[in-house]
Design a protein around this motif. Sequence first.
Motif, PDB file in Angstrom:
ATOM      1  N   TYR A   4       1.271  -1.107  -0.134  1.00 51.32           N
ATOM      2  CA  TYR A   4      -0.273   0.204  -0.029  1.00 51.32           C
ATOM      3  C   TYR A   4       0.942   1.095  -0.271  1.00 51.32           C
ATOM      4  CZ  TYR A   4      -3.449  -3.460   0.956  1.00 51.32           C
ATOM      5  OH  TYR A   4      -3.995  -4.507   1.622  1.00 51.32           O
ATOM      6  N   VAL A  64      -6.751   3.813   0.550  1.00 50.25           N
ATOM      7  CA  VAL A  64      -7.311   2.850   1.333  1.00 50.25           C
ATOM      8  C   VAL A  64      -7.901   3.747   2.705  1.00 50.25           C
ATOM      9  CG1 VAL A  64      -4.646   1.389   1.339  1.00 50.25           C
ATOM     10  CG2 VAL A  64      -5.208   3.356   2.944  1.00 50.25           C
ATOM     11  N   GLU A  92     -14.279  -1.597   6.627  1.00 51.93           N
ATOM     12  CA  GLU A  92     -13.207  -1.029   4.996  1.00 51.93           C
ATOM     13  C   GLU A  92     -14.080  -0.077   3.656  1.00 51.93           C
ATOM     14  OE1 GLU A  92     -10.500  -4.413   4.556  1.00 51.93           O
ATOM     15  OE2 GLU A  92      -9.273  -3.810   6.104  1.00 51.93           O
ATOM     16  N   HIS A 110     -12.712   2.152   1.894  1.00 56.62           N
ATOM     17  CA  HIS A 110     -10.794   1.229   0.788  1.00 56.62           C
ATOM     18  C   HIS A 110     -11.197   1.377  -0.410  1.00 56.62           C
ATOM     19  CE1 HIS A 110      -7.866  -1.688  -0.012  1.00 56.62           C
ATOM     20  NE2 HIS A 110      -7.419  -0.961   1.305  1.00 56.62           N
TER      21      HIS A 110
HETATM   22  C1  GAL Z   1      -4.564  -5.355   4.958  1.00 64.46           C
HETATM   23  C2  GAL Z   1      -5.323  -6.774   5.977  1.00 64.46           C
HETATM   24  C3  GAL Z   1      -6.415  -6.650   4.953  1.00 64.46           C
HETATM   25  C4  GAL Z   1      -6.956  -4.639   4.515  1.00 64.46           C
HETATM   26  C5  GAL Z   1      -6.138  -3.868   3.382  1.00 64.46           C
HETATM   27  C6  GAL Z   1      -6.613  -3.058   3.957  1.00 64.46           C
HETATM   28  O1  GAL Z   1      -3.207  -4.855   5.827  1.00 64.46           O
HETATM   29  O2  GAL Z   1      -4.441  -7.677   5.439  1.00 64.46           O
HETATM   30  O3  GAL Z   1      -7.500  -7.646   5.451  1.00 64.46           O
HETATM   31  O4  GAL Z   1      -7.895  -4.906   6.130  1.00 64.46           O
HETATM   32  O5  GAL Z   1      -4.976  -4.512   4.618  1.00 64.46           O
HETATM   33  O6  GAL Z   1      -6.014  -1.923   3.227  1.00 64.46           O
END
Ligand code: GAL
Length: 685
Positions: free
Chosen positions: A304, A357, A399, A402
């Motif tokens: 990310y 995100v 989320e 997101h």
């Molecule tokens: C990651 C996680 C995912 C989701 C994602 C969102 O850290 O593994 O389940 O939460 O972030 O960016």
Amino acid sequence: MAMDRREVVQTGLVAGLAACLPSSPSLARAEAPGQSGASLGVCYYPEQWPRSYWADDAAEMARRGITFVRIGEFDWSLIEPEAGRFDWQWLDEAMTTLGRAGLKVVMGTPTATPPKWLVDRFPDILPVAEDGAVRNFGSRRHCTLSSERYWAESRRIVSAIVERYGRHPALAGWQIDNELGCHDTVMSWGPVDLAAWKRWLVKKYKTIAALNEAWGTSFWSMQLTTFDEVILPVRAVTETAPAARMDYRRFSSEQLVAYAAMQGALIRAGSPGRFVTTNAMAFFPDFDHFALGREVDFMSWDSYPLGHTAEYLSEESELRRYARTGHPDVPAFNHDLMRGASGGRAFWIMEQQPGPVNWSPWNGVPEPGMVRTWIWEAFAHGAATVSMFRWRQARFAQEEMHAGLNRPDRKISPGGIEAEQVHRELVRLGPLRPAGRAPVALIFDYESVWYAKVQPQGADFNATLLAFAFYSALRRHGFDIDFVPPGASLEGYRLVVAPMLAMPRPDAVAALAASKAVTLFGPRTGSKTPDVHIPDDLPPGPLQGLLPMKVTQVGSMRPGLTEKVEGDGLAGHIVHWREWLETDLPALATFADGEKAVVAAGRHIYVAGWPDAGLLDGLVAHAARMAGLAPIALPADVRVRRRGDLMFASNYGATAQPAPAQAGARFVLGEATIAPHSVSAWRIS
Ligand code: GAL
């Protein structure tokens, strides 16, 4: 499961997939999955959408060039709604639907989310924060891996899922848990943890006298007379023994790796021919990723770039400049680390940022072009598969802010369009060759990362960021870099960089002594014994054979304070940390007060402080010249990476830049002028 053969060949999947299906764990280690493949994946949550969507979703995934679909990693309460009562029907149907569309499933084990009934039944599986507060049910990772009960429950649910799907024709592989240690859960501080910690200490020290010696308990009257008296190194009036805290980190890291290994063994026994991986996080310091990497077929990580830049970098000007692109070295650093943790073989991106995100302080929209650039950069660094997070933006829960490859209204998102473009480009390019070996090795040392947390001696001393500073300078010079753990063979590398090797063990010293590389050492190297004692002859302790000198004094520096350093071709500053050296070695550069700042003992170079970017550029150029390596002149915000016979150049900047390609180079992606927020690639010999 009928996959269109033309599509398989075109995406380079045949080689990748065949290698993904080892027939025994030992073969799995020997043959890394997807070494020469490059494919796309996606994370999918069928349980969050009406069943009437599933078949269309699967068909659309296949149409857009997706090969792998990860599911299931948070589904414990849906699979087992009550203790011992399993509901497989929905997941059976999801597997069948995905398989029918020709997709390959990666099944996550759901141990990051123990259900409420389990927590109510066994409340002591809950983790405890440093302040003693129980961390409750209501999100995820509400479990301590010190709990034998949690291990037993994990075995039970993992075995059940493996038995159900281990030989399913649509199943390609497994993801153990999800982001082990996320949300600050590697270390837990409750009674269950204390019991496990005592067991670990008995095994390590055998006698309480040995523990007293290591922890230095003659200081402040801390002697213990039996292991029963051990308490957790937390919640004392002031600082607890540094050696005890260092041990607590080692214990917690080993426990996490053992827990993953336990799941891996269950999977291998019941699911032959499928790969085993786990998804790690960027810059995550709290466990040894090299050790975890030895327990799986290859490592995956979750990329990310915007969130990671915002969370880990601190300079306001950089944060603004890269707010919508991410810092150009942030994804690359973690790609190289995960390839290193995979033993130099191909790794996966299990989750790739597709748009904004929801979890960083500010959540910007990536500049158009960056999602595609990030995917290509991962492939350039040796990723076999880039799996996008997630198929569709959720309509509810934590989320829902997101992004996904699709909008909540089922229309494709801007990130989805860019991922689809990459699919078309992959088809055009055909299979990619393996990443191969880099000329430069960076020794990345988790013990140093932990040590700097245990005894920072300067509020902002962060060993990961120190390594990142050295790494960035190497990348600004166009070098490809392999990450290796301390003690690994350094044979074949021309240049080795050890940003900080705080407590080098005999194997690390021996590997450095055996290497013929030019080696650049950063500050605090050799500064402690493994028990966090000062070496008898002062730092660099066991490295004095290579670096005949003593560090006699150290000082940390507030943000904004700098010390000027000048030498032949070296000019810049020391920031955060400065050392004073006692040595006859010649100085390559000195401080303004005349003290030696950079010294060289033959091919070993030591810098007595944390170098800023200017000084690092000079140091890297100097060391590269000594090593006979030619740097590449790169425009700002452009970085390069070779994979096989291709050179990739990504442009994180807002203006077009010339690609550093030879005249007449044959471009296979983009052009000789790299568009803003874009990537070009050309064939090299
Ligand atoms: C990651 C996680 C995912 C989701 C994602 C969102 O850290 O593994 O389940 O939460 O972030 O960016």
